[in-house]
Design a protein around this motif. Structure first.
Motif, short mmCIF file in Angstrom:
data_model
loop_
_atom_site.label_atom_id
_atom_site.label_comp_id
_atom_site.label_asym_id
_atom_site.label_seq_id
_atom_site.Cartn_x
_atom_site.Cartn_y
_atom_site.Cartn_z
N GLU A 191 2.50 4.88 -1.02
CA GLU A 191 3.18 6.17 -0.74
C GLU A 191 4.10 6.43 -1.63
O GLU A 191 5.06 5.47 -1.77
CB GLU A 191 3.80 5.99 0.64
CG GLU A 191 4.50 7.49 1.24
CD GLU A 191 5.15 7.25 2.43
OE1 GLU A 191 5.89 8.21 2.97
OE2 GLU A 191 4.78 6.40 3.15
N VAL B 168 4.64 -0.42 5.21
CA VAL B 168 4.56 0.82 4.29
C VAL B 168 4.74 0.33 3.10
O VAL B 168 5.45 -0.48 2.58
CB VAL B 168 5.32 1.93 4.67
CG1 VAL B 168 5.31 2.97 3.64
CG2 VAL B 168 5.15 2.54 6.11
N THR C 166 -3.19 1.58 -2.27
CA THR C 166 -2.66 2.88 -2.39
C THR C 166 -1.15 2.86 -1.77
O THR C 166 -1.02 2.59 -0.71
CB THR C 166 -3.52 3.81 -1.56
OG1 THR C 166 -4.76 4.07 -2.12
CG2 THR C 166 -2.89 5.17 -1.82
N LEU D 45 7.28 8.41 -3.31
CA LEU D 45 8.27 9.11 -2.87
C LEU D 45 9.18 9.56 -3.97
O LEU D 45 9.63 8.61 -4.83
CB LEU D 45 8.98 8.36 -1.82
CG LEU D 45 10.06 8.76 -0.89
CD1 LEU D 45 9.58 9.66 0.15
CD2 LEU D 45 10.85 7.65 0.07
N LEU E 175 5.41 1.23 -0.66
CA LEU E 175 6.27 2.48 -1.06
C LEU E 175 6.44 2.29 -2.59
O LEU E 175 6.41 1.28 -3.09
CB LEU E 175 7.66 2.31 -0.72
CG LEU E 175 8.73 3.43 -0.99
CD1 LEU E 175 8.20 4.75 -0.27
CD2 LEU E 175 9.98 3.00 -0.40
#
Length: 443
Positions: A28, A244, A26, A30, A246
């Protein structure tokens, strides 16, 4: 001979547009505006620049305080362990005829154990108000210089985020094209191997397709590495850890318009760097005036009030008002050196503003040429895409009427997808060129 049904099955996912393998992780998501906001709020260099503006504001308040009246409160208390009176004995100063001088014991000072003296002194400078005022204006102009630097940095960061966003999107399309190339060669290789088994082709053709497949995989890895590097650059700008995952949100691409070169050259005066350079001249001019004001004598009003209980024979309170004049006659050497420094900074500021103006105009000329070139490439790519769409429409009608084979239709669809991706990339490259121009005119 390659069979149409086999080719269709192997290449079906190209028609459906499923060229990317969806990751189970999954990510993030943005948006572009959220990315800009995050970059501005978390950038430490912007925070430092803002503190420079704040620092100059405090410095301005400090200099402004020099124009206010100076008020000093003083108080002194002393405990005297020897409290004897000071007395002039009778006749200590001699006699005049039959009279003693003094005629009796005279107490000059009555000793006290507790003594207290207090006072208030006020001074209002007059001539130095000119120097203070010019100093304040110089600091205000310097604060505006730093503020323009802050605005320029903010604009640069926002535009760099948008350019990185476009770069990622362009690279995603390149990666998609690379994947389509791999799938296309795989489909041809599958049919070639089938034809080899059926002894309908030669082994050298299969080996050639395997070499083509290896080349396409190599190209895919290069594009994949480039995409990863752009995403890392974006994370760095957003101060996000590398751990992270992204993903950029899908959103409509902005449509930018290229204005005339005259427009951009006229708008060059709005460049934050140039505005800051001009403000630097203003600050230097006020510094020169302040240095000249230093030659004036210090003239001011002075007043005060005193209280004492040490000598009872003297008034316990007293107030006064007057004028104070101080002139450092030999201070002209120091003042001349200060004025020379201010004039030198003034000349530096003027030269820097001229250099900045010419540099910005040269950058606009170059950026405008890049934008014109990007616009030409975009127009040609969009024109090619429009023709490919029409070609596909015609061949699709031919396929439905039985005039064309499935393979011929799929080949046309492959070329159409590539033209679409080229048009998309050229549009984003054009937007990047416009962003460079907008940055130079302070937008």
């Amino acid at each position: 001979m390659i069979k149409n049904s086999t080719f269709y099955i192997c290449f079906l996912f190209i028609v459906l547009g499923s060229s990317f393998v969806v990751s189970a992780q999954t990510a993030e998501i943005l948006s572009l505006e959220d990315a800009k906001t995050m970059a501005l709020s978390q950038n430490k260099l912007l925070e430092i620049q803002q503190e420079k503006v704040n620092e100059l504001q405090f410095k301005k308040n400090e200099v402004e305080a020099n124009s206010l009246p100076m008020l000093y409160l003083t108080g002194n208390y002393a405990h005297n362990f020897n409290s004897e009176n000071i007395v002039i004995p009778q006749g200590a100063l001699g006699t005049i005829g039959d009279y003693y001088i003094p005629g009796e014991n005279l107490t000059v000072y009555e000793g006290k154990q507790n003594m207290f003296i207090a006072g208030v002194l006020a001074y209002q400078p007059l001539t130095q108000l000119l120097r203070v005022n010019n100093g304040v204006k110089a600091i205000e102009a310097q604060a505006e210089v730093e503020d323009f630097k802050l605005k320029a940095a903010e604009s640069e960061i926002k535009n760099s985020i948008e350019k990185l966003y476009y770069a990622v999107k362009i690279q995603e399309k390149k990666l998609e094209t690379a994947q389509i190339n791999i799938d296309w060669v795989k489909a041809k290789l599958y049919d070639a191997e089938s034809a080899l088994l059926a002894e309908e082709t030669q082994e050298v053709n299969v080996i050639g397709l395997k070499a083509d497949l290896a080349d396409k995989k190599h190209e895919y890895l290069l594009e994949e590495n480039a995409l990863e590097n752009y995403i890392i650059d974006l994370k760095t700008t957003l101060t996000l850890p590398d751990s992270v995952s992204l993903k950029l949100a899908e959103q409509p691409i902005k449509t930018y318009t290229l204005n005339s070169k005259t427009y951009y050259l006229n708008q060059a005066n709005n460049n934050n760097e140039l505005l800051g350079a001009k403000k630097q001249i203003e600050a230097a001019n006020y510094s020169v005036k302040a240095s000249k004001n230093a030659y004036l004598p210090d003239l001011g009003l002075i007043g005060g009030f005193t209280y004492q209980d040490v000598i009872s024979e003297l008034p316990s309170t007293n107030s006064y008002l007057g004028v104070n004049l101080t002139w450092d006659v030999l201070g002209f050497v120091k003042h001349r050196a200060q004025l020379g420094q201010s004039l030198s900074k003034q000349h530096q500021a003027e030269a820097y503003a001229e250099h900045t103006s010419s540099t910005i105009h040269a950058k606009i000329e170059k950026a405008y040429r890049n934008a014109i070139q990007a616009q030409k490439l975009m127009d040609v790519a969009e024109e090619a895409y429009a023709f490919r769409e029409e070609e596909y429409r015609i061949k699709k009608d031919g396929f439905e009427t039985g005039l064309l084979t499935q393979k011929e239709l799929l080949e046309t669809k492959y070329v159409l997808d590539k033209a679409k991706q080229d048009a998309f990339s050229s549009r984003l490259n054009f937007n990047i060129a416009i962003l460079d121009l907008n940055t130079l005119i302070g937008q």
